[in-house]
Design a protein around this motif. Structure first.
Motif, PDB file in Angstrom:
ATOM      1  N   PHE A   2      -0.877 -21.829  50.911  1.00 20.74           N
ATOM      2  CA  PHE A   2      -1.354 -22.772  51.929  1.00 20.74           C
ATOM      3  C   PHE A   2      -2.711 -23.342  51.497  1.00 20.74           C
ATOM      4  O   PHE A   2      -2.897 -24.560  51.457  1.00 20.74           O
ATOM      5  CB  PHE A   2      -1.472 -22.057  53.281  1.00 20.74           C
ATOM      6  CG  PHE A   2      -2.175 -22.854  54.346  1.00 20.74           C
ATOM      7  CD1 PHE A   2      -1.481 -23.784  55.109  1.00 20.74           C
ATOM      8  CD2 PHE A   2      -3.533 -22.686  54.593  1.00 20.74           C
ATOM      9  CE1 PHE A   2      -2.125 -24.536  56.098  1.00 20.74           C
ATOM     10  CE2 PHE A   2      -4.184 -23.424  55.570  1.00 20.74           C
ATOM     11  CZ  PHE A   2      -3.477 -24.347  56.325  1.00 20.74           C
ATOM     12  N   ASP A  33     -15.776 -22.982  57.373  1.00 17.01           N
ATOM     13  CA  ASP A  33     -14.386 -22.599  57.654  1.00 17.01           C
ATOM     14  C   ASP A  33     -14.425 -21.162  58.141  1.00 17.01           C
ATOM     15  O   ASP A  33     -15.510 -20.595  58.348  1.00 17.01           O
ATOM     16  CB  ASP A  33     -13.487 -22.754  56.400  1.00 17.01           C
ATOM     17  CG  ASP A  33     -12.024 -23.062  56.773  1.00 17.01           C
ATOM     18  OD1 ASP A  33     -11.380 -22.200  57.400  1.00 17.01           O
ATOM     19  OD2 ASP A  33     -11.544 -24.161  56.455  1.00 17.01           O
ATOM     20  N   HIS A  38      -5.311 -33.136  63.408  1.00 12.04           N
ATOM     21  CA  HIS A  38      -3.838 -33.249  63.442  1.00 12.04           C
ATOM     22  C   HIS A  38      -3.179 -31.872  63.514  1.00 12.04           C
ATOM     23  O   HIS A  38      -1.985 -31.772  63.716  1.00 12.04           O
ATOM     24  CB  HIS A  38      -3.315 -34.086  62.257  1.00 12.04           C
ATOM     25  CG  HIS A  38      -3.091 -33.329  60.985  1.00 12.04           C
ATOM     26  ND1 HIS A  38      -2.159 -33.714  60.044  1.00 12.04           N
ATOM     27  CD2 HIS A  38      -3.684 -32.208  60.486  1.00 12.04           C
ATOM     28  CE1 HIS A  38      -2.180 -32.846  59.031  1.00 12.04           C
ATOM     29  NE2 HIS A  38      -3.101 -31.943  59.274  1.00 12.04           N
ATOM     30  N   ASP A  39      -4.000 -30.810  63.366  1.00 16.42           N
ATOM     31  CA  ASP A  39      -3.474 -29.442  63.474  1.00 16.42           C
ATOM     32  C   ASP A  39      -3.410 -28.941  64.914  1.00 16.42           C
ATOM     33  O   ASP A  39      -2.906 -27.842  65.149  1.00 16.42           O
ATOM     34  CB  ASP A  39      -4.396 -28.459  62.723  1.00 16.42           C
ATOM     35  CG  ASP A  39      -4.209 -28.502  61.219  1.00 16.42           C
ATOM     36  OD1 ASP A  39      -3.240 -29.126  60.759  1.00 16.42           O
ATOM     37  OD2 ASP A  39      -5.036 -27.895  60.512  1.00 16.42           O
ATOM     38  N   MET A  41      -3.459 -27.132  50.279  1.00 15.85           N
ATOM     39  CA  MET A  41      -4.371 -28.006  51.045  1.00 15.85           C
ATOM     40  C   MET A  41      -5.343 -28.689  50.080  1.00 15.85           C
ATOM     41  O   MET A  41      -5.723 -29.833  50.260  1.00 15.85           O
ATOM     42  CB  MET A  41      -5.177 -27.200  52.071  1.00 15.85           C
ATOM     43  CG  MET A  41      -4.399 -26.725  53.259  1.00 15.85           C
ATOM     44  SD  MET A  41      -3.518 -28.055  54.090  1.00 15.85           S
ATOM     45  CE  MET A  41      -1.844 -27.524  53.940  1.00 15.85           C
ATOM     46  N   GLN A  94     -17.837 -20.726  60.288  1.00 15.93           N
ATOM     47  CA  GLN A  94     -17.947 -21.359  61.617  1.00 15.93           C
ATOM     48  C   GLN A  94     -16.559 -21.504  62.211  1.00 15.93           C
ATOM     49  O   GLN A  94     -15.678 -22.132  61.608  1.00 15.93           O
ATOM     50  CB  GLN A  94     -18.597 -22.742  61.496  1.00 15.93           C
ATOM     51  CG  GLN A  94     -18.503 -23.616  62.747  1.00 15.93           C
ATOM     52  CD  GLN A  94     -19.517 -23.255  63.827  1.00 15.93           C
ATOM     53  OE1 GLN A  94     -20.695 -23.092  63.516  1.00 15.93           O
ATOM     54  NE2 GLN A  94     -19.086 -23.140  65.082  1.00 15.93           N
ATOM     55  N   ASP A  95     -16.394 -20.884  63.366  1.00 20.02           N
ATOM     56  CA  ASP A  95     -15.175 -21.114  64.140  1.00 20.02           C
ATOM     57  C   ASP A  95     -15.411 -22.402  64.920  1.00 20.02           C
ATOM     58  O   ASP A  95     -16.337 -22.483  65.733  1.00 20.02           O
ATOM     59  CB  ASP A  95     -14.960 -19.921  65.081  1.00 20.02           C
ATOM     60  CG  ASP A  95     -13.734 -20.091  65.960  1.00 20.02           C
ATOM     61  OD1 ASP A  95     -13.225 -21.225  66.082  1.00 20.02           O
ATOM     62  OD2 ASP A  95     -13.290 -19.093  66.539  1.00 20.02           O
ATOM     63  N   PHE A  96     -14.582 -23.423  64.675  1.00 21.72           N
ATOM     64  CA  PHE A  96     -14.889 -24.705  65.331  1.00 21.72           C
ATOM     65  C   PHE A  96     -14.581 -24.721  66.825  1.00 21.72           C
ATOM     66  O   PHE A  96     -14.845 -25.709  67.496  1.00 21.72           O
ATOM     67  CB  PHE A  96     -14.305 -25.908  64.589  1.00 21.72           C
ATOM     68  CG  PHE A  96     -12.857 -25.842  64.151  1.00 21.72           C
ATOM     69  CD1 PHE A  96     -11.851 -25.496  65.021  1.00 21.72           C
ATOM     70  CD2 PHE A  96     -12.529 -26.190  62.842  1.00 21.72           C
ATOM     71  CE1 PHE A  96     -10.533 -25.473  64.605  1.00 21.72           C
ATOM     72  CE2 PHE A  96     -11.208 -26.170  62.406  1.00 21.72           C
ATOM     73  CZ  PHE A  96     -10.201 -25.796  63.300  1.00 21.72           C
ATOM     74  N   PHE A  97     -14.068 -23.599  67.341  1.00 28.64           N
ATOM     75  CA  PHE A  97     -13.900 -23.514  68.803  1.00 28.64           C
ATOM     76  C   PHE A  97     -15.153 -22.937  69.464  1.00 28.64           C
ATOM     77  O   PHE A  97     -15.215 -22.804  70.675  1.00 28.64           O
ATOM     78  CB  PHE A  97     -12.673 -22.676  69.156  1.00 28.64           C
ATOM     79  CG  PHE A  97     -11.392 -23.390  68.799  1.00 28.64           C
ATOM     80  CD1 PHE A  97     -11.050 -24.569  69.441  1.00 28.64           C
ATOM     81  CD2 PHE A  97     -10.566 -22.924  67.798  1.00 28.64           C
ATOM     82  CE1 PHE A  97      -9.894 -25.261  69.102  1.00 28.64           C
ATOM     83  CE2 PHE A  97      -9.409 -23.605  67.452  1.00 28.64           C
ATOM     84  CZ  PHE A  97      -9.067 -24.774  68.101  1.00 28.64           C
TER      85      PHE A  97
HETATM   86  C1  LIG Z   1      -5.026 -28.416  57.298  1.00 31.10           C
HETATM   87  S1  LIG Z   1      -6.339 -27.447  56.720  1.00 31.10           S
HETATM   88  C2  LIG Z   1      -7.499 -28.702  56.249  1.00 31.10           C
HETATM   89  C3  LIG Z   1      -8.529 -28.182  55.320  1.00 31.10           C
HETATM   90  C4  LIG Z   1      -9.479 -29.252  54.761  1.00 31.10           C
HETATM   91  N1  LIG Z   1     -10.227 -29.925  55.795  1.00 31.10           N
HETATM   92  C5  LIG Z   1      -8.701 -30.249  53.942  1.00 31.10           C
HETATM   93  O1  LIG Z   1      -8.716 -31.432  54.262  1.00 31.10           O
HETATM   94  O2  LIG Z   1      -8.063 -29.858  52.971  1.00 31.10           O
HETATM   95  C6  LIG Z   1      -7.049 -26.818  58.218  1.00 31.10           C
HETATM   96  C7  LIG Z   1      -8.274 -25.943  58.001  1.00 31.10           C
HETATM   97  O3  LIG Z   1      -8.760 -25.519  59.282  1.00 31.10           O
HETATM   98  C8  LIG Z   1      -9.232 -24.195  59.144  1.00 31.10           C
HETATM   99  N2  LIG Z   1      -9.295 -23.558  60.472  1.00 31.10           N
HETATM  100  C9  LIG Z   1      -8.278 -23.176  61.275  1.00 31.10           C
HETATM  101  N3  LIG Z   1      -8.740 -22.653  62.425  1.00 31.10           N
HETATM  102  C10 LIG Z   1     -10.090 -22.722  62.355  1.00 31.10           C
HETATM  103  C11 LIG Z   1     -11.134 -22.372  63.240  1.00 31.10           C
HETATM  104  N4  LIG Z   1     -10.876 -21.840  64.440  1.00 31.10           N
HETATM  105  N5  LIG Z   1     -12.395 -22.595  62.860  1.00 31.10           N
HETATM  106  C12 LIG Z   1     -12.680 -23.148  61.638  1.00 31.10           C
HETATM  107  N6  LIG Z   1     -11.728 -23.513  60.744  1.00 31.10           N
HETATM  108  C13 LIG Z   1     -10.457 -23.291  61.099  1.00 31.10           C
HETATM  109  C14 LIG Z   1      -8.217 -23.567  58.223  1.00 31.10           C
HETATM  110  O4  LIG Z   1      -8.688 -22.364  57.658  1.00 31.10           O
HETATM  111  C15 LIG Z   1      -8.005 -24.676  57.208  1.00 31.10           C
HETATM  112  O5  LIG Z   1      -8.903 -24.585  56.142  1.00 31.10           O
END
Ligand SMILES: C[S@@+](CC[C@H](N)C(=O)[O-])C[C@H]1O[C@@H](n2cnc3c(N)ncnc32)[C@H](O)[C@@H]1O
Length: 391
Positions: free
Chosen positions: A193, A257, A296-297, A197, A275-278
């Protein structure tokens, strides 16, 4: 053009190597590819349709298997025979012959003569390391959720899912966790994964080629101010791109991340910050907060939390750059629609139209200041600023 003339054009295209002129003209190559693809689908009989659909997963399985035993890499290095490939891959010759015969029927390899094979453009593409990871990610993390869409929907109702804990993902993998929890706790293939990415847009248009980041960052800043934060930046490839493009950039460049993702990332000139973005954003007052393929996630409710956490930390001159697809009103490209269904099945998330982006920004206290589209299929940078700002 008569039917015979059409036939001879198509047969020539199929039989001859692709000309150097077409290979070197990406726009023409793409037009030809799309036209040939649509023509093929228009010509399909009912029997051909059901064959194509029913056996589709075999392509992914054979692609992954060929990488597992380095079959594609061996063939890309040089043409070979079944027996020589059996010796170099360790696979049984009879098994390998069946795999190669299937692969040749899909143009994944070319059958030169009985038991004699050579690589095609597809063989080489499957063996590219980033693509290899994409194939593993699709096979081990995504395929079951995609196939669980009908069973999930029959049970849940035929509407957009809105919660990442209740999507085809849980049905497909028999788990209660969402994708990121599942990957982070040792299930599935987290490495594939992460590596995919990083690699998935190799060769695709790059935002930094079209978007003038220098208009938003102070390249000559002498302060400790953070100029660029990549929120949920994964393996840091965008930070890497920023540092490479602007070697003179003095301010801080920060990659954020979750801890397991950042554990092995080390990029000169880039600081890692878990950093947890929540949660509230720890790096406040940065010039640019950049989010690529993050929103988009997630469904809108979670996107609003992510965005509001950023708005709370933004200073008067800071901006938010959202690097995402923007769906056109009609005629969305197959790349975009398949990504949208992937997001639905894996995370209850979605690709968004311009109107959907505007609504999400507005609900999060932001407004769109500018939109820069940097690919034909709709990859775009949305520049967003707090709604209260006058420009
Ligand atoms: C689809 S990937 C995109 C990664 C990167 N921005 C890119 O464009 O390749 C989503 C990213 O969100 C991160 N992620 C998921 N939940 C998260 C959270 N709660 N806080 C911070 N990052 C998180 C994942 O670890 C992953 O690296």
């Amino acid at each position: 053009m008569s039917d015979n003339e059409i036939l001879s054009v198509f047969e020539k295209l199929a039989a001859d190597p692709v000309s150097d002129d077409i290979k070197s003209d990406e726009a023409t190559r793409k037009r030809l590819y799309e036209a040939a693809r649509t023509a093929m689908l228009k010509l399909e009989s009912p029997w051909e349709t059901v064959q194509r659909l029913s056996y589709l997963p075999q392509q992914l399985a054979v692609a992954q298997l060929g990488n597992q035993i380095k079959l594609w890499a061996h063939l890309t290095a040089q043409p070979s025979t079944t027996h020589a490939l059996a010796a170099s891959t360790g696979a049984d010759a009879s098994f390998l012959r069946r795999i190669l015969r299937y692969a040749a029927s899909q143009r994944m390899v070319e059958e030169v003569d009985e038991d004699s094979w050579r690589a095609t453009n597809i063989t080489a593409s499957m063996a590219v390391p980033g693509n290899e990871q994409g194939i593993i990610h699709a096979a081990e993390n995504c395929a079951r959720p995609y196939l669980a869409l009908p069973a999930y929907s029959q049970n849940a109702g035929y509407h957009d899912p809105s919660d990442s804990f209740h999507v085809p993902f849980q049905v497909g993998h028999g788990t209660k966790q969402n994708l990121f929890q599942w990957l982070g706790s040792g299930h599935g293939n987290f490495e594939a994964f992460n590596r995919y990415m990083r690699a998935q847009r190799l060769g695709a248009p790059v935002w930094l080629d079209k978007f003038r980041l220098e208009e938003y960052c102070d390249l000559d800043s002498k302060t400790e101010r953070c100029e660029f934060v990549d929120v949920g930046g994964g393996q840091g490839h965008q930070c890497e791109g920023v540092v490479a493009k602007f070697p003179q950039l003095k301010g801080r460049v920060i990659l954020q991340d979750l801890a397991p993702v950042l554990a092995k990332v080390l990029i000169p000139g880039v600081e890692n910050k878990v950093q947890d973005f929540f949660q509230p954003q720890a790096v406040t007052g940065a010039k640019v907060y950049y989010l690529r393929m993050i929103l988009h996630d997630w469904p809108n409710a979670q996107c609003e939390v992510i965005l509001k956490n950023l708005v709370a930390g933004m200073s008067k001159d800071g901006v938010l750059l959202i690097d995402e697809l923007v769906l056109p009103r009609t005629g969305a490209h197959w790349y975009v629609t398949q990504m949208d269904i992937a997001m639905m099945c894996m995370l209850s998330a979605r690709e968004r139209s311009l109107g959907e982006w505007e609504a999400l920004l507005s609900a999060s206290g932001l407004k769109m200041n500018k939109l820069v589209k940097y690919s034909e299929v709709g990859d775009s940078i949305i520049v967003a600023v707090p709604e209260s700002r006058s420009v």
